[in-house]
Design a protein around this motif. Structure first.
Motif, PDB file in Angstrom:
ATOM      1  N   ASP A  79       0.827  -1.209   0.000  1.00 50.58           N
ATOM      2  CA  ASP A  79       0.000   0.000   0.000  1.00 50.58           C
ATOM      3  C   ASP A  79       0.864   1.262   0.000  1.00 50.58           C
ATOM      4  OD1 ASP A  79      -2.230  -1.536   0.029  1.00 50.58           O
ATOM      5  OD2 ASP A  79      -2.758  -1.157   2.120  1.00 50.58           O
ATOM      6  N   GLU A  80       1.916   1.229   0.805  1.00 47.04           N
ATOM      7  CA  GLU A  80       2.775   2.411   0.907  1.00 47.04           C
ATOM      8  C   GLU A  80       3.513   2.660  -0.407  1.00 47.04           C
ATOM      9  OE1 GLU A  80       4.916   3.297   4.990  1.00 47.04           O
ATOM     10  OE2 GLU A  80       6.366   2.969   3.386  1.00 47.04           O
ATOM     11  N   GLU A  81       3.891   1.578  -1.070  1.00 48.18           N
ATOM     12  CA  GLU A  81       4.571   1.731  -2.365  1.00 48.18           C
ATOM     13  C   GLU A  81       3.600   2.269  -3.420  1.00 48.18           C
ATOM     14  OE1 GLU A  81       6.242  -2.178  -2.878  1.00 48.18           O
ATOM     15  OE2 GLU A  81       7.579  -1.869  -1.161  1.00 48.18           O
ATOM     16  N   LYS A  94      14.436   3.545  -4.135  1.00 47.74           N
ATOM     17  CA  LYS A  94      15.252   3.372  -2.930  1.00 47.74           C
ATOM     18  C   LYS A  94      14.378   2.855  -1.772  1.00 47.74           C
ATOM     19  CE  LYS A  94      17.508   6.018   0.628  1.00 47.74           C
ATOM     20  NZ  LYS A  94      17.341   7.311   1.283  1.00 47.74           N
ATOM     21  N   HIS A  95      13.214   3.439  -1.662  1.00 46.10           N
ATOM     22  CA  HIS A  95      12.319   3.064  -0.566  1.00 46.10           C
ATOM     23  C   HIS A  95      11.857   1.613  -0.729  1.00 46.10           C
ATOM     24  CE1 HIS A  95       9.690   4.831   2.697  1.00 46.10           C
ATOM     25  NE2 HIS A  95       9.340   3.556   2.644  1.00 46.10           N
ATOM     26  N   LYS A  96      11.526   1.251  -1.964  1.00 43.96           N
ATOM     27  CA  LYS A  96      11.066  -0.115  -2.224  1.00 43.96           C
ATOM     28  C   LYS A  96      12.166  -1.124  -1.866  1.00 43.96           C
ATOM     29  CE  LYS A  96       8.823  -3.111  -5.562  1.00 43.96           C
ATOM     30  NZ  LYS A  96       9.539  -4.255  -5.054  1.00 43.96           N
ATOM     31  N   LEU A  98      14.417  -0.777   0.440  1.00 43.03           N
ATOM     32  CA  LEU A  98      14.445  -0.899   1.912  1.00 43.03           C
ATOM     33  C   LEU A  98      13.357  -1.864   2.377  1.00 43.03           C
ATOM     34  CD1 LEU A  98      14.929   2.875   2.878  1.00 43.03           C
ATOM     35  CD2 LEU A  98      16.658   1.073   3.028  1.00 43.03           C
ATOM     36  N   HIS A  99      12.166  -1.742   1.763  1.00 37.72           N
ATOM     37  CA  HIS A  99      11.076  -2.660   2.100  1.00 37.72           C
ATOM     38  C   HIS A  99      11.454  -4.089   1.734  1.00 37.72           C
ATOM     39  CE1 HIS A  99       7.593   0.530   1.976  1.00 37.72           C
ATOM     40  NE2 HIS A  99       8.365   0.662   3.041  1.00 37.72           N
ATOM     41  N   ASP A 100      12.001  -4.261   0.549  1.00 40.60           N
ATOM     42  CA  ASP A 100      12.361  -5.615   0.093  1.00 40.60           C
ATOM     43  C   ASP A 100      13.405  -6.243   1.006  1.00 40.60           C
ATOM     44  OD1 ASP A 100      10.579  -5.434  -1.961  1.00 40.60           O
ATOM     45  OD2 ASP A 100      12.066  -4.963  -3.515  1.00 40.60           O
ATOM     46  N   GLN A 136      13.036   3.301  13.126  1.00 42.15           N
ATOM     47  CA  GLN A 136      13.985   4.086  12.317  1.00 42.15           C
ATOM     48  C   GLN A 136      13.438   4.353  10.921  1.00 42.15           C
ATOM     49  OE1 GLN A 136      17.680   1.941  12.552  1.00 42.15           O
ATOM     50  NE2 GLN A 136      18.203   2.857  14.520  1.00 42.15           N
ATOM     51  N   HIS A 137      12.820   3.332  10.345  1.00 46.78           N
ATOM     52  CA  HIS A 137      12.302   3.480   8.983  1.00 46.78           C
ATOM     53  C   HIS A 137      11.194   4.540   8.939  1.00 46.78           C
ATOM     54  CE1 HIS A 137      11.266   2.265   4.896  1.00 46.78           C
ATOM     55  NE2 HIS A 137      10.008   2.318   5.276  1.00 46.78           N
ATOM     56  N   ILE A 138      10.320   4.487   9.925  1.00 46.69           N
ATOM     57  CA  ILE A 138       9.219   5.457   9.951  1.00 46.69           C
ATOM     58  C   ILE A 138       9.767   6.882  10.079  1.00 46.69           C
ATOM     59  CG2 ILE A 138       7.270   6.320  11.342  1.00 46.69           C
ATOM     60  CD1 ILE A 138       6.619   3.353  11.991  1.00 46.69           C
ATOM     61  N   GLU A 141      12.431   7.532   6.885  1.00 49.27           N
ATOM     62  CA  GLU A 141      12.002   7.392   5.487  1.00 49.27           C
ATOM     63  C   GLU A 141      10.526   7.735   5.253  1.00 49.27           C
ATOM     64  OE1 GLU A 141      14.142   6.955   3.149  1.00 49.27           O
ATOM     65  OE2 GLU A 141      15.804   6.624   4.531  1.00 49.27           O
ATOM     66  N   ASP A 142       9.651   7.187   6.089  1.00 47.79           N
ATOM     67  CA  ASP A 142       8.225   7.414   5.844  1.00 47.79           C
ATOM     68  C   ASP A 142       7.826   8.873   6.076  1.00 47.79           C
ATOM     69  OD1 ASP A 142       8.083   4.772   5.197  1.00 47.79           O
ATOM     70  OD2 ASP A 142       7.240   4.124   7.115  1.00 47.79           O
ATOM     71  N   PHE A 143       8.531   9.532   6.975  1.00 49.50           N
ATOM     72  CA  PHE A 143       8.277  10.962   7.185  1.00 49.50           C
ATOM     73  C   PHE A 143       8.468  11.727   5.874  1.00 49.50           C
ATOM     74  CE2 PHE A 143       8.502  12.362  11.884  1.00 49.50           C
ATOM     75  CZ  PHE A 143       7.827  11.232  12.299  1.00 49.50           C
TER      76      PHE A 143
HETATM   77 FE   LIG Z   1       8.114   2.553   4.276  1.00 52.51          FE
END
Ligand SMILES: [Fe+2]
Length: 156
Positions: A79-81, A94-96, A98-100, A136-138, A141-143
């Protein structure tokens, strides 16, 4: 500083140690409602898993609780992607990644638990790896995604 505070976590009322549960704190709010409500659910499921570990639940219950967290993590990342693509987020790739990478870590964690079945170890690993990664991710990165979406909305 206590271990929990270092991770940006709030000790759950009544818990005698950080292992007994993790709770959402407002500092983790990105300001994007969709992202935040899913993050809260992630924390709930993580907390459920730790509680299940420390309260000596059956292997079947632990397996299920772990499964809920893994499935929801995958769903949330998807959903976030999608949200990033919808808003042309420039750091999507880059974000994807990190998720992977994190999905791979979780896969290893599950395999390890299946192999040795120690709920104590599982609680420890979830606390140190999952909770720390999420926090850390939130915040790092998510910010940035939420800020990007806000800027886009302003541009109209
Ligand atoms: Fe994320």
């Amino acid at each position: 500083m206590t271990k929990g505070a270092e991770y940006g976590l709030k000790k759950i009322e009544g818990a005698t140690s950080w292992k007994q549960g993790v709770a959402w704190i407002p500092e983790l709010e990105t300001g994007n409602e969709e992202i935040d409500s899913q993050h809260k659910q992630l924390f709930r499921l993580t907390s459920n898993l730790i509680e299940a570990c420390v309260s000596g639940q059956s292997e079947e219950t632990l397996g299920k609780t772990l499964g809920f967290l893994v499935d929801y993590t995958v769903e949330h990342f998807r959903d976030e992607e999608a949200l990033q693509l919808k808003h042309n987020y420039p750091d999507y790739e880059k974000h994807k990644k990190l998720h992977d990478n994190f999905k791979a870590t979780v896969g290893e964690l599950v395999a390890q638990y299946k192999a040795d079945g120690s709920s104590d170890k599982l609680a420890d690993v979830v606390n140190t790896i999952v909770v720390r990664w999420l926090t850390q991710h939130i915040t790092m990165e998510d910010f940035k995604i939420a800020a990007h979406i806000r800027r886009e909305h302003k541009k109209g």
